[in-house]
Design a protein around this motif. Structure first.
Motif, PDB file in Angstrom:
ATOM      1  N   GLU A  52       0.832  -1.196   0.000  1.00 45.57           N
ATOM      2  CA  GLU A  52       0.000   0.000   0.000  1.00 45.57           C
ATOM      3  C   GLU A  52       0.869   1.250   0.000  1.00 45.57           C
ATOM      4  OE1 GLU A  52      -2.483  -0.285   3.393  1.00 45.57           O
ATOM      5  OE2 GLU A  52      -3.755  -1.868   2.577  1.00 45.57           O
ATOM      6  N   VAL A  53       0.284   2.352  -0.503  1.00 42.09           N
ATOM      7  CA  VAL A  53       1.013   3.618  -0.519  1.00 42.09           C
ATOM      8  C   VAL A  53       1.406   4.024   0.893  1.00 42.09           C
ATOM      9  CG1 VAL A  53       0.859   6.071  -1.086  1.00 42.09           C
ATOM     10  CG2 VAL A  53      -0.135   4.369  -2.626  1.00 42.09           C
ATOM     11  N   TYR A  54       0.450   3.875   1.810  1.00 39.49           N
ATOM     12  CA  TYR A  54       0.716   4.208   3.208  1.00 39.49           C
ATOM     13  C   TYR A  54       1.036   2.908   3.961  1.00 39.49           C
ATOM     14  CZ  TYR A  54      -1.882   8.390   1.785  1.00 39.49           C
ATOM     15  OH  TYR A  54      -2.328   9.509   1.133  1.00 39.49           O
ATOM     16  N   ALA A  55       2.134   2.294   3.626  1.00 39.75           N
ATOM     17  CA  ALA A  55       2.474   1.012   4.242  1.00 39.75           C
ATOM     18  C   ALA A  55       2.614   1.129   5.750  1.00 39.75           C
ATOM     19  CB  ALA A  55       3.763   0.477   3.639  1.00 39.75           C
ATOM     20  N   ASP A  56       3.039   2.271   6.228  1.00 38.91           N
ATOM     21  CA  ASP A  56       3.123   2.536   7.662  1.00 38.91           C
ATOM     22  C   ASP A  56       2.701   3.991   7.833  1.00 38.91           C
ATOM     23  OD1 ASP A  56       3.823   3.222  10.241  1.00 38.91           O
ATOM     24  OD2 ASP A  56       5.645   2.017  10.260  1.00 38.91           O
ATOM     25  N   SER A  57       1.401   4.201   8.055  1.00 38.55           N
ATOM     26  CA  SER A  57       0.854   5.552   8.026  1.00 38.55           C
ATOM     27  C   SER A  57       1.407   6.448   9.125  1.00 38.55           C
ATOM     28  CB  SER A  57      -0.676   5.514   8.100  1.00 38.55           C
ATOM     29  OG  SER A  57      -1.109   4.777   9.225  1.00 38.55           O
ATOM     30  N   LEU A  58       1.733   5.882  10.266  1.00 36.91           N
ATOM     31  CA  LEU A  58       2.242   6.700  11.367  1.00 36.91           C
ATOM     32  C   LEU A  58       3.648   7.215  11.051  1.00 36.91           C
ATOM     33  CD1 LEU A  58       1.515   7.798  14.138  1.00 36.91           C
ATOM     34  CD2 LEU A  58       2.465   5.722  15.155  1.00 36.91           C
ATOM     35  N   THR A  59       4.518   6.326  10.578  1.00 35.76           N
ATOM     36  CA  THR A  59       5.862   6.747  10.198  1.00 35.76           C
ATOM     37  C   THR A  59       5.812   7.734   9.034  1.00 35.76           C
ATOM     38  OG1 THR A  59       6.818   4.660  10.955  1.00 35.76           O
ATOM     39  CG2 THR A  59       8.109   5.939   9.384  1.00 35.76           C
ATOM     40  N   PHE A  60       4.925   7.468   8.081  1.00 34.30           N
ATOM     41  CA  PHE A  60       4.749   8.378   6.945  1.00 34.30           C
ATOM     42  C   PHE A  60       4.408   9.779   7.433  1.00 34.30           C
ATOM     43  CE2 PHE A  60       2.416  10.572   3.672  1.00 34.30           C
ATOM     44  CZ  PHE A  60       2.979  10.177   2.470  1.00 34.30           C
ATOM     45  N   ARG A  61       3.476   9.864   8.396  1.00 31.25           N
ATOM     46  CA  ARG A  61       3.050  11.172   8.906  1.00 31.25           C
ATOM     47  C   ARG A  61       4.186  11.892   9.630  1.00 31.25           C
ATOM     48  NH1 ARG A  61      -0.599  14.976   7.540  1.00 31.25           N
ATOM     49  NH2 ARG A  61      -1.211  16.258   9.328  1.00 31.25           N
ATOM     50  N   ILE A  62       4.922  11.159  10.447  1.00 32.48           N
ATOM     51  CA  ILE A  62       6.028  11.767  11.178  1.00 32.48           C
ATOM     52  C   ILE A  62       7.056  12.335  10.195  1.00 32.48           C
ATOM     53  CG2 ILE A  62       7.908  11.385  12.817  1.00 32.48           C
ATOM     54  CD1 ILE A  62       5.063  11.210  14.021  1.00 32.48           C
ATOM     55  N   GLN A  63       7.368  11.592   9.160  1.00 30.24           N
ATOM     56  CA  GLN A  63       8.332  12.059   8.169  1.00 30.24           C
ATOM     57  C   GLN A  63       7.814  13.289   7.427  1.00 30.24           C
ATOM     58  OE1 GLN A  63       8.916   8.468   5.896  1.00 30.24           O
ATOM     59  NE2 GLN A  63      10.536   7.727   7.253  1.00 30.24           N
ATOM     60  N   LYS A  64       6.523  13.291   7.106  1.00 29.40           N
ATOM     61  CA  LYS A  64       5.931  14.441   6.421  1.00 29.40           C
ATOM     62  C   LYS A  64       5.999  15.689   7.302  1.00 29.40           C
ATOM     63  CE  LYS A  64       1.589  16.076   4.367  1.00 29.40           C
ATOM     64  NZ  LYS A  64       2.074  16.377   3.000  1.00 29.40           N
ATOM     65  N   VAL A  65       5.662  15.530   8.577  1.00 33.39           N
ATOM     66  CA  VAL A  65       5.721  16.661   9.503  1.00 33.39           C
ATOM     67  C   VAL A  65       7.160  17.140   9.665  1.00 33.39           C
ATOM     68  CG1 VAL A  65       5.397  17.346  11.922  1.00 33.39           C
ATOM     69  CG2 VAL A  65       3.612  16.052  10.728  1.00 33.39           C
ATOM     70  N   ALA A  66       8.092  16.204   9.803  1.00 37.34           N
ATOM     71  CA  ALA A  66       9.503  16.569   9.973  1.00 37.34           C
ATOM     72  C   ALA A  66      10.003  17.403   8.805  1.00 37.34           C
ATOM     73  CB  ALA A  66      10.351  15.306  10.130  1.00 37.34           C
TER      74      ALA A  66
END
Length: 249
Positions: A52-66
């Motif tokens: 999936e595109v969001y294979a790990d949605s929490l890590t994805f979000r943290i990286q986006k915010v960072a």
């Protein structure tokens, strides 16, 4: 005796929109298609399809915010992202409980989240079913904030005290905004209901002591001051930014 004037919990939760952007909760299926649930985001290890595109949605979000805030260390982005999501959850729940007199069931399996969305966090509820307003602590604190904190602490160097401080700050912020709206619109019943619910929530051991009961000033730091050009939040525990050598908070 205060007369509380409630409306029914409508299928689209439209009344929440009048309270402000953090209180909005959309229902049904997002136009862009299915989104991961918050239950999946909290899971450790990740339980979704790795393709999936969001294979790990929490890590994805943290990286986006960072990337968005140019965080010099991951835990700052973790703190900012967690507090933002906590603010959305508290706002929706407290707003609904005070306005409707009921709470939409925000079961993490029913609540969908777009980790690639902008702020405030994009949340969709797939099914609207009512719970009593008194269930707010179990719904938000126990079923969302506790597993979210556990997932973040398993992946990042982040203080549990900081995360619950963020949760307390987010709750205080939702309460202040709801109180302002209620007084401006002459809804003292809503203000009274929100005040009583917030007081009960702050009495719980996880949230007790996170903010000063008189000023609502928090007693821990969210680390925002560590960002390039970052200052102090309005409810910060510091009077001036500490030195960069300050230890874990």
């Amino acid at each position: 005796m205060v007369l509380l004037l409630f409306v029914d919990l409508d299928p689209e939760l439209t009344a929440l929109g009048s309270l402000g952007g953090f209180f909005v909760l959309r229902t049904g299926v997002p136009p862009r298609g299915p989104l991961p649930t918050l239950a999946q985001a909290y899971a450790t290890p990740w339980i979704g399809d790795p393709e999936e595109v969001y294979a790990d949605s929490l890590t994805f979000r943290i990286q986006k915010v960072a990337e968005g805030i140019h965080a010099p260390e991951p835990r700052i982005a973790v703190s900012v992202a967690q507090q933002a999501l906590a603010a959305r959850l508290w706002s929706i729940a407290l707003g609904a409980a005070a306005l409707y007199g009921q709470l939409p069931d925000l079961d993490p399996e029913l609540l969908h989240w777009d980790p690639d969305g902008s702020a405030p966090d994009d949340l969709w509820l797939s099914k609207v079913r009512a719970l009593p307003a008194t269930a707010i602590g179990e719904v938000v604190r126990d079923r969302h904030l506790a597993p979210l904190a556990a997932a973040l602490r398993s992946r990042y160097r982040i203080s549990e005290r900081l995360l619950w401080g963020n949760a307390g700050s987010a709750l205080a912020g939702a309460w202040r905004q709801l109180d302002r709206w209620a007084k401006a619109d002459g809804r003292t019943d809503v203000a009274d209901r929100a005040r009583g619910l917030a007081a009960d929530l702050f009495a719980h051991p996880d949230l007790s002591g996170t903010v000063d009961p008189g000023t609502l000033r928090r007693r821990s730091c969210c680390l925002y001051y560590r960002l390039p050009g970052g200052g102090l939040c309005g409810d910060c525990c510091f009077d001036r930014p500490p030195g960069r050598a300050a230890g874990p908070l």
